[in-house]
Design a protein around this motif. Structure first.
Motif, PDB file in Angstrom:
ATOM      1  N   LEU A   1     -28.761 -32.501  10.598  1.00 51.54           N
ATOM      2  CA  LEU A   1     -29.791 -32.785   9.511  1.00 51.54           C
ATOM      3  C   LEU A   1     -29.392 -34.178   8.770  1.00 51.54           C
ATOM      4  O   LEU A   1     -28.277 -34.445   8.441  1.00 51.54           O
ATOM      5  N   THR A   2     -30.467 -34.704   8.397  1.00 52.05           N
ATOM      6  CA  THR A   2     -30.454 -36.127   7.322  1.00 52.05           C
ATOM      7  C   THR A   2     -31.189 -35.437   6.193  1.00 52.05           C
ATOM      8  O   THR A   2     -32.377 -35.715   6.008  1.00 52.05           O
ATOM      9  N   PRO A   3     -30.238 -34.915   5.219  1.00 56.63           N
ATOM     10  CA  PRO A   3     -31.125 -34.352   4.008  1.00 56.63           C
ATOM     11  C   PRO A   3     -31.306 -35.477   3.035  1.00 56.63           C
ATOM     12  O   PRO A   3     -30.726 -36.418   2.860  1.00 56.63           O
ATOM     13  N   PRO A   4     -32.172 -34.890   2.020  1.00 58.78           N
ATOM     14  CA  PRO A   4     -32.315 -35.928   0.902  1.00 58.78           C
ATOM     15  C   PRO A   4     -31.132 -35.591   0.133  1.00 58.78           C
ATOM     16  O   PRO A   4     -30.435 -34.703   0.155  1.00 58.78           O
ATOM     17  N   GLU A   5     -30.955 -36.554  -0.992  1.00 61.31           N
ATOM     18  CA  GLU A   5     -29.866 -36.256  -1.885  1.00 61.31           C
ATOM     19  C   GLU A   5     -30.497 -35.995  -3.311  1.00 61.31           C
ATOM     20  O   GLU A   5     -31.551 -36.648  -3.627  1.00 61.31           O
ATOM     21  N   PHE A   6     -30.252 -34.876  -4.024  1.00 56.21           N
ATOM     22  CA  PHE A   6     -30.764 -34.517  -5.420  1.00 56.21           C
ATOM     23  C   PHE A   6     -29.631 -34.814  -6.559  1.00 56.21           C
ATOM     24  O   PHE A   6     -28.604 -34.440  -5.849  1.00 56.21           O
TER      25      PHE A   6
ATOM     26  N   LEU B   1     -34.213 -33.273 -15.577  1.00 59.79           N
ATOM     27  CA  LEU B   1     -34.631 -34.403 -14.734  1.00 59.79           C
ATOM     28  C   LEU B   1     -33.900 -34.038 -13.357  1.00 59.79           C
ATOM     29  O   LEU B   1     -32.682 -33.900 -13.368  1.00 59.79           O
ATOM     30  N   VAL B   2     -34.902 -34.080 -12.377  1.00 63.30           N
ATOM     31  CA  VAL B   2     -34.344 -34.045 -10.958  1.00 63.30           C
ATOM     32  C   VAL B   2     -34.619 -35.266 -10.286  1.00 63.30           C
ATOM     33  O   VAL B   2     -35.661 -35.877 -10.061  1.00 63.30           O
ATOM     34  N   HIS B   3     -33.624 -36.168  -9.681  1.00 60.04           N
ATOM     35  CA  HIS B   3     -33.621 -37.203  -9.133  1.00 60.04           C
ATOM     36  C   HIS B   3     -33.579 -36.950  -7.645  1.00 60.04           C
ATOM     37  O   HIS B   3     -32.607 -36.258  -7.022  1.00 60.04           O
ATOM     38  N   TYR B   4     -34.508 -37.537  -7.013  1.00 62.50           N
ATOM     39  CA  TYR B   4     -34.730 -37.288  -5.542  1.00 62.50           C
ATOM     40  C   TYR B   4     -34.518 -38.294  -4.583  1.00 62.50           C
ATOM     41  O   TYR B   4     -35.317 -39.627  -5.005  1.00 62.50           O
ATOM     42  N   PHE B   5     -33.669 -38.671  -3.764  1.00 65.90           N
ATOM     43  CA  PHE B   5     -33.391 -39.872  -2.935  1.00 65.90           C
ATOM     44  C   PHE B   5     -33.445 -39.381  -1.594  1.00 65.90           C
ATOM     45  O   PHE B   5     -32.974 -38.339  -1.124  1.00 65.90           O
ATOM     46  N   SER B   6     -33.934 -40.285  -0.608  1.00 71.07           N
ATOM     47  CA  SER B   6     -34.543 -39.804   0.642  1.00 71.07           C
ATOM     48  C   SER B   6     -34.630 -41.027   1.589  1.00 71.07           C
ATOM     49  O   SER B   6     -35.530 -42.079   0.979  1.00 71.07           O
ATOM     50  N   LYS B   7     -34.367 -41.107   2.728  1.00 69.89           N
ATOM     51  CA  LYS B   7     -34.728 -42.074   3.643  1.00 69.89           C
ATOM     52  C   LYS B   7     -36.257 -42.015   4.234  1.00 69.89           C
ATOM     53  O   LYS B   7     -37.008 -42.929   4.440  1.00 69.89           O
ATOM     54  N   ARG B   8     -36.571 -40.772   3.963  1.00 72.16           N
ATOM     55  CA  ARG B   8     -38.100 -40.397   4.629  1.00 72.16           C
ATOM     56  C   ARG B   8     -38.911 -40.791   3.121  1.00 72.16           C
ATOM     57  O   ARG B   8     -38.795 -40.471   1.881  1.00 72.16           O
ATOM     58  N   ILE B   9     -40.030 -41.128   3.442  1.00 73.69           N
ATOM     59  CA  ILE B   9     -41.195 -41.762   2.658  1.00 73.69           C
ATOM     60  C   ILE B   9     -42.215 -40.703   2.659  1.00 73.69           C
ATOM     61  O   ILE B   9     -42.381 -39.945   3.716  1.00 73.69           O
ATOM     62  N   GLY B  10     -42.955 -40.668   1.809  1.00 73.48           N
ATOM     63  CA  GLY B  10     -44.155 -39.743   1.491  1.00 73.48           C
ATOM     64  C   GLY B  10     -44.032 -38.346   1.170  1.00 73.48           C
ATOM     65  O   GLY B  10     -45.063 -37.594   1.412  1.00 73.48           O
ATOM     66  N   LEU B  11     -42.683 -37.828   0.812  1.00 72.43           N
ATOM     67  CA  LEU B  11     -42.560 -36.350   0.714  1.00 72.43           C
ATOM     68  C   LEU B  11     -42.626 -36.216  -0.769  1.00 72.43           C
ATOM     69  O   LEU B  11     -42.134 -34.875  -1.069  1.00 72.43           O
TER      70      LEU B  11
END
Length: 180
Positions: free
Chosen positions: A114-119, A130-140
């Motif tokens: 899995l390549t998970p996002p980071e929260f 506040l929830v910060h969302y970091f991801s290599k994937r775009i458009g989600l």
């Protein structure tokens, strides 16, 4: 993404629109797979193609499809496949969101590729976070919004989710304010 994600999209379409619509989605994507293996990784492009095909077939925006899928993921897939893990996240929405950064660490034990996002969470207040969302994937981001709304429903806590920062606007990650 893992097959469980694509299978969940299939389940969402069939449950809400019927088997015929799923077959139409498969035709639009030229999908030549009879079934998804939940524990196998698939190319992200396939998942994006499925979301786009659902959008076209149902005459919905891709953002609406992804948001609906996010809610479905929490309320159906998450509860069915990860019930104990979801319940271990906390007794109420605020507790789950505070524990969210650790959630994917547990999921990675199940899906090692899995390549998970980071929260990350900040600005924890009595009725918001506040929830910060970091991801290599775009458009989600619409999918994440749906996840957050689904968590509110799961906990019986109607939530409002607003986007405060957006990579599309030049920020380095998305920030969602979740209020209840």
């Amino acid at each position: 993404m893992y097959g469980i994600v694509n299978k969940a999209i299939e389940d969402l379409v069939i449950a809400n629109f019927g088997e015929e619509k799923w077959e139409a989605v498969k035709l639009r994507t030229k999908l030549d797979i009879d079934f998804f293996i939940s524990s196998e990784p698939y190319d992200d492009d396939l998942t994006y193609s499925l979301a786009n095909a659902v959008s076209e077939e149902m005459n919905m925006s891709v953002a609406d499809v992804l948001e609906a899928f996010g809610e479905w993921w929490i309320l159906k897939t998450g509860k069915e496949k990860y019930g104990d893990l979801m319940e271990a996240g906390g007794e109420h929405l605020k507790a789950f969101l505070i524990n969210l950064p650790m959630f994917h660490n547990r999921i990675m034990l199940i899906y090692p590729k899995l390549t998970p996002p980071e929260f990350r969470v900040t600005d924890i207040e009595e009725n918001s976070i506040l929830v910060h969302y970091f991801s290599k994937r775009i458009g989600l981001k619409a999918f994440v919004r749906g996840l957050l709304l689904g968590l509110g429903k799961m906990y019986g806590t109607p939530a409002q989710v607003s986007l405060l920062a957006d990579r599309d606007a030049g920020d380095d990650h998305e920030i969602f304010k979740v209020s209840w």
